[in-house]
Design a protein around this motif. Structure first.
Motif, PDB file in Angstrom:
ATOM      1  N   GLU A 129       0.828  -1.199   0.000  1.00 47.92           N
ATOM      2  CA  GLU A 129       0.000   0.000   0.000  1.00 47.92           C
ATOM      3  C   GLU A 129       0.870   1.259   0.000  1.00 47.92           C
ATOM      4  OE1 GLU A 129      -3.434   1.998   2.794  1.00 47.92           O
ATOM      5  OE2 GLU A 129      -3.184  -0.172   2.866  1.00 47.92           O
ATOM      6  N   GLY A 130       0.551   2.182  -0.914  1.00 46.88           N
ATOM      7  CA  GLY A 130       1.255   3.461  -0.975  1.00 46.88           C
ATOM      8  C   GLY A 130       2.508   3.474  -1.825  1.00 46.88           C
ATOM      9  N   VAL A 131       2.834   2.350  -2.469  1.00 47.70           N
ATOM     10  CA  VAL A 131       4.089   2.277  -3.227  1.00 47.70           C
ATOM     11  C   VAL A 131       4.107   3.253  -4.410  1.00 47.70           C
ATOM     12  CG1 VAL A 131       3.428   0.302  -4.703  1.00 47.70           C
ATOM     13  CG2 VAL A 131       5.841   0.758  -4.239  1.00 47.70           C
ATOM     14  N   PHE A 132       2.997   3.374  -5.119  1.00 48.89           N
ATOM     15  CA  PHE A 132       2.989   4.250  -6.299  1.00 48.89           C
ATOM     16  C   PHE A 132       3.101   5.720  -5.888  1.00 48.89           C
ATOM     17  CE2 PHE A 132       0.554   0.512  -7.919  1.00 48.89           C
ATOM     18  CZ  PHE A 132       1.507   0.079  -8.823  1.00 48.89           C
ATOM     19  N   GLU A 133       2.350   6.105  -4.855  1.00 50.68           N
ATOM     20  CA  GLU A 133       2.386   7.488  -4.385  1.00 50.68           C
ATOM     21  C   GLU A 133       3.789   7.843  -3.887  1.00 50.68           C
ATOM     22  OE1 GLU A 133      -1.750   5.851  -4.072  1.00 50.68           O
ATOM     23  OE2 GLU A 133       0.227   5.120  -3.493  1.00 50.68           O
ATOM     24  N   ALA A 134       4.410   6.907  -3.170  1.00 40.93           N
ATOM     25  CA  ALA A 134       5.770   7.136  -2.665  1.00 40.93           C
ATOM     26  C   ALA A 134       6.740   7.318  -3.822  1.00 40.93           C
ATOM     27  CB  ALA A 134       6.211   5.974  -1.774  1.00 40.93           C
ATOM     28  N   CYS A 135       6.621   6.491  -4.841  1.00 41.60           N
ATOM     29  CA  CYS A 135       7.541   6.578  -5.982  1.00 41.60           C
ATOM     30  C   CYS A 135       7.330   7.861  -6.783  1.00 41.60           C
ATOM     31  CB  CYS A 135       7.416   5.334  -6.853  1.00 41.60           C
ATOM     32  SG  CYS A 135       8.142   3.868  -6.066  1.00 41.60           S
ATOM     33  N   VAL A 136       6.087   8.304  -6.928  1.00 40.01           N
ATOM     34  CA  VAL A 136       5.815   9.586  -7.584  1.00 40.01           C
ATOM     35  C   VAL A 136       6.516  10.704  -6.803  1.00 40.01           C
ATOM     36  CG1 VAL A 136       4.017  11.324  -8.046  1.00 40.01           C
ATOM     37  CG2 VAL A 136       3.654   8.936  -8.717  1.00 40.01           C
ATOM     38  N   ALA A 137       6.377  10.680  -5.475  1.00 39.12           N
ATOM     39  CA  ALA A 137       6.994  11.705  -4.629  1.00 39.12           C
ATOM     40  C   ALA A 137       8.520  11.668  -4.741  1.00 39.12           C
ATOM     41  CB  ALA A 137       6.555  11.524  -3.180  1.00 39.12           C
ATOM     42  N   LEU A 138       9.101  10.465  -4.759  1.00 36.76           N
ATOM     43  CA  LEU A 138      10.560  10.341  -4.866  1.00 36.76           C
ATOM     44  C   LEU A 138      11.056  10.891  -6.202  1.00 36.76           C
ATOM     45  CD1 LEU A 138      10.931   6.815  -3.250  1.00 36.76           C
ATOM     46  CD2 LEU A 138      11.692   8.996  -2.260  1.00 36.76           C
ATOM     47  N   LYS A 139      10.328  10.612  -7.277  1.00 42.41           N
ATOM     48  CA  LYS A 139      10.703  11.148  -8.587  1.00 42.41           C
ATOM     49  C   LYS A 139      10.624  12.676  -8.568  1.00 42.41           C
ATOM     50  CE  LYS A 139      11.219   8.912 -12.135  1.00 42.41           C
ATOM     51  NZ  LYS A 139      12.405   8.331 -12.816  1.00 42.41           N
ATOM     52  N   GLN A 140       9.576  13.221  -7.924  1.00 41.84           N
ATOM     53  CA  GLN A 140       9.423  14.677  -7.840  1.00 41.84           C
ATOM     54  C   GLN A 140      10.546  15.305  -7.023  1.00 41.84           C
ATOM     55  OE1 GLN A 140       5.384  14.930  -6.334  1.00 41.84           O
ATOM     56  NE2 GLN A 140       4.515  14.934  -8.398  1.00 41.84           N
ATOM     57  N   MET A 141      11.121  14.527  -6.105  1.00 42.39           N
ATOM     58  CA  MET A 141      12.238  15.009  -5.283  1.00 42.39           C
ATOM     59  C   MET A 141      13.572  14.923  -6.038  1.00 42.39           C
ATOM     60  SD  MET A 141      11.048  13.203  -1.707  1.00 42.39           S
ATOM     61  CE  MET A 141      12.504  13.616  -0.732  1.00 42.39           C
ATOM     62  N   GLY A 142      13.535  14.389  -7.273  1.00 45.33           N
ATOM     63  CA  GLY A 142      14.738  14.366  -8.101  1.00 45.33           C
ATOM     64  C   GLY A 142      15.517  13.059  -8.086  1.00 45.33           C
ATOM     65  N   TYR A 143      14.953  12.023  -7.500  1.00 48.98           N
ATOM     66  CA  TYR A 143      15.646  10.736  -7.455  1.00 48.98           C
ATOM     67  C   TYR A 143      15.350   9.905  -8.696  1.00 48.98           C
ATOM     68  CZ  TYR A 143      16.603  11.377  -2.461  1.00 48.98           C
ATOM     69  OH  TYR A 143      17.063  11.847  -1.253  1.00 48.98           O
ATOM     70  N   LYS A 144      16.366   9.191  -9.162  1.00 51.42           N
ATOM     71  CA  LYS A 144      16.155   8.115 -10.126  1.00 51.42           C
ATOM     72  C   LYS A 144      15.668   6.918  -9.313  1.00 51.42           C
ATOM     73  CE  LYS A 144      18.294   9.809 -13.927  1.00 51.42           C
ATOM     74  NZ  LYS A 144      17.679   9.881 -15.236  1.00 51.42           N
ATOM     75  N   LEU A 145      14.907   6.024  -9.908  1.00 50.04           N
ATOM     76  CA  LEU A 145      14.423   4.831  -9.214  1.00 50.04           C
ATOM     77  C   LEU A 145      14.970   3.586  -9.901  1.00 50.04           C
ATOM     78  CD1 LEU A 145      10.655   5.710  -8.591  1.00 50.04           C
ATOM     79  CD2 LEU A 145      12.567   5.889  -6.987  1.00 50.04           C
ATOM     80  N   ALA A 146      15.663   2.762  -9.119  1.00 51.06           N
ATOM     81  CA  ALA A 146      16.231   1.527  -9.651  1.00 51.06           C
ATOM     82  C   ALA A 146      15.838   0.360  -8.747  1.00 51.06           C
ATOM     83  CB  ALA A 146      17.748   1.632  -9.743  1.00 51.06           C
ATOM     84  N   VAL A 147      15.212  -0.636  -9.346  1.00 53.46           N
ATOM     85  CA  VAL A 147      14.858  -1.859  -8.626  1.00 53.46           C
ATOM     86  C   VAL A 147      16.080  -2.774  -8.650  1.00 53.46           C
ATOM     87  CG1 VAL A 147      13.324  -3.865  -8.577  1.00 53.46           C
ATOM     88  CG2 VAL A 147      12.429  -1.626  -9.266  1.00 53.46           C
ATOM     89  N   VAL A 148      16.439  -3.319  -7.489  1.00 54.14           N
ATOM     90  CA  VAL A 148      17.557  -4.271  -7.382  1.00 54.14           C
ATOM     91  C   VAL A 148      17.045  -5.475  -6.601  1.00 54.14           C
ATOM     92  CG1 VAL A 148      19.474  -2.652  -7.671  1.00 54.14           C
ATOM     93  CG2 VAL A 148      18.473  -2.932  -5.414  1.00 54.14           C
ATOM     94  N   THR A 149      16.885  -6.611  -7.286  1.00 55.33           N
ATOM     95  CA  THR A 149      16.202  -7.741  -6.672  1.00 55.33           C
ATOM     96  C   THR A 149      16.934  -9.064  -6.879  1.00 55.33           C
ATOM     97  OG1 THR A 149      14.094  -8.971  -6.633  1.00 55.33           O
ATOM     98  CG2 THR A 149      14.661  -7.899  -8.717  1.00 55.33           C
ATOM     99  N   ASN A 150      17.162  -9.769  -5.788  1.00 55.21           N
ATOM    100  CA  ASN A 150      17.654 -11.151  -5.876  1.00 55.21           C
ATOM    101  C   ASN A 150      16.481 -12.020  -6.308  1.00 55.21           C
ATOM    102  OD1 ASN A 150      20.169 -10.428  -4.871  1.00 55.21           O
ATOM    103  ND2 ASN A 150      19.845 -11.299  -2.851  1.00 55.21           N
ATOM    104  N   GLN A 151      16.703 -12.888  -7.269  1.00 51.93           N
ATOM    105  CA  GLN A 151      15.653 -13.792  -7.753  1.00 51.93           C
ATOM    106  C   GLN A 151      16.177 -15.225  -7.751  1.00 51.93           C
ATOM    107  OE1 GLN A 151      12.337 -13.139  -8.527  1.00 51.93           O
ATOM    108  NE2 GLN A 151      12.767 -11.157  -7.590  1.00 51.93           N
ATOM    109  N   SER A 152      16.426 -15.744  -6.543  1.00 51.69           N
ATOM    110  CA  SER A 152      16.985 -17.096  -6.447  1.00 51.69           C
ATOM    111  C   SER A 152      15.994 -18.165  -6.885  1.00 51.69           C
ATOM    112  CB  SER A 152      17.485 -17.384  -5.032  1.00 51.69           C
ATOM    113  OG  SER A 152      16.408 -17.619  -4.154  1.00 51.69           O
ATOM    114  N   GLY A 153      14.726 -17.804  -7.028  1.00 52.80           N
ATOM    115  CA  GLY A 153      13.750 -18.759  -7.558  1.00 52.80           C
ATOM    116  C   GLY A 153      14.117 -19.216  -8.961  1.00 52.80           C
ATOM    117  N   ILE A 154      14.786 -18.342  -9.727  1.00 50.57           N
ATOM    118  CA  ILE A 154      15.266 -18.722 -11.055  1.00 50.57           C
ATOM    119  C   ILE A 154      16.383 -19.757 -10.890  1.00 50.57           C
ATOM    120  CG2 ILE A 154      16.447 -17.905 -13.137  1.00 50.57           C
ATOM    121  CD1 ILE A 154      15.073 -15.129 -12.605  1.00 50.57           C
ATOM    122  N   ALA A 155      17.342 -19.446 -10.008  1.00 53.66           N
ATOM    123  CA  ALA A 155      18.470 -20.360  -9.775  1.00 53.66           C
ATOM    124  C   ALA A 155      17.992 -21.729  -9.286  1.00 53.66           C
ATOM    125  CB  ALA A 155      19.431 -19.758  -8.752  1.00 53.66           C
TER     126      ALA A 155
END
Length: 183
Positions: free
Chosen positions: A30-56
């Motif tokens: 809950e609130g993830v989209f609103e938070a990301c909109v606010a972070l972008k407005q604050m001048g941040y780039k957004l990068a997802v960094v995720t371990n996906q060991s389910g593939i391994a």
């Protein structure tokens, strides 16, 4: 050089139901989209960094991961958020199968994904932020030189070790923009 907010996926962007790889199992925090909109407005780039060991582990394929990731990316775009980069590690040094059983530089707690993003997106890691739900997220950020490490309570159980590696503990990503504005 731009500052970025690095986002872990499971437990930060979506509820961690364990090896999430299907659209039907993907439930946004809950609130993830609103938070990301606010972070972008604050001048941040957004990068997802995720371990996906389910593939391994052979639980799902890279194609299935890419299909879900594309769907997630479209959801963010529909809400007015452009994700600047999505980085994932499909490896596991012990539980990996075949080509995925390697001790790589990308699997958190190693900083490989953050360093790759920094190089490709021209990021200033010293001005950047990590938002994660576990110790490995905090350690990867620390190793990459990211000073602000935010541990959220929407994922894995918050451990003393994770708290020790974090700058602050917040309830969820929804609380991140206000926290960063207060710095």
């Amino acid at each position: 050089m731009n500052p970025a907010v690095f986002l872990d996926r499971d437990g930060v962007i979506n509820i961690d139901h364990g090896y999430v790889h299907q659209v039907d199992d993907f439930e946004y925090v809950e609130g993830v989209f609103e938070a990301c909109v606010a972070l972008k407005q604050m001048g941040y780039k957004l990068a997802v960094v995720t371990n996906q060991s389910g593939i391994a582990r052979g639980l799902y394929s890279e194609d299935q991961f890419h299909t879900l990731t594309e769907w997630m990316d479209w959801n963010f775009a529909d809400k007015g958020v452009e994700l600047d980069g999505i980085y994932y590690c499909p490896h596991h040094s012990e539980k990996g199968l075949g080509e995925y059983k390697i001790d790589c530089d990308c699997r958190k707690p190693k900083p490989g994904m953050l360093n790759s993003a920094a190089q490709f997106l021209k990021l200033d890691l010293t001005q950047s932020v990590m938002v994660g739900d576990k110790r490995d997220d905090m350690l990867a950020a620390q190793a990459a030189g990211v000073p602000t490490r935010i541990l959220v309570r929407t994922g894995k159980e918050v451990t003393d070790e994770a708290i020790a590696a974090a700058t602050v503990v917040l309830d969820s990503i929804a609380d991140v923009p206000a926290y960063l504005k207060s710095l």
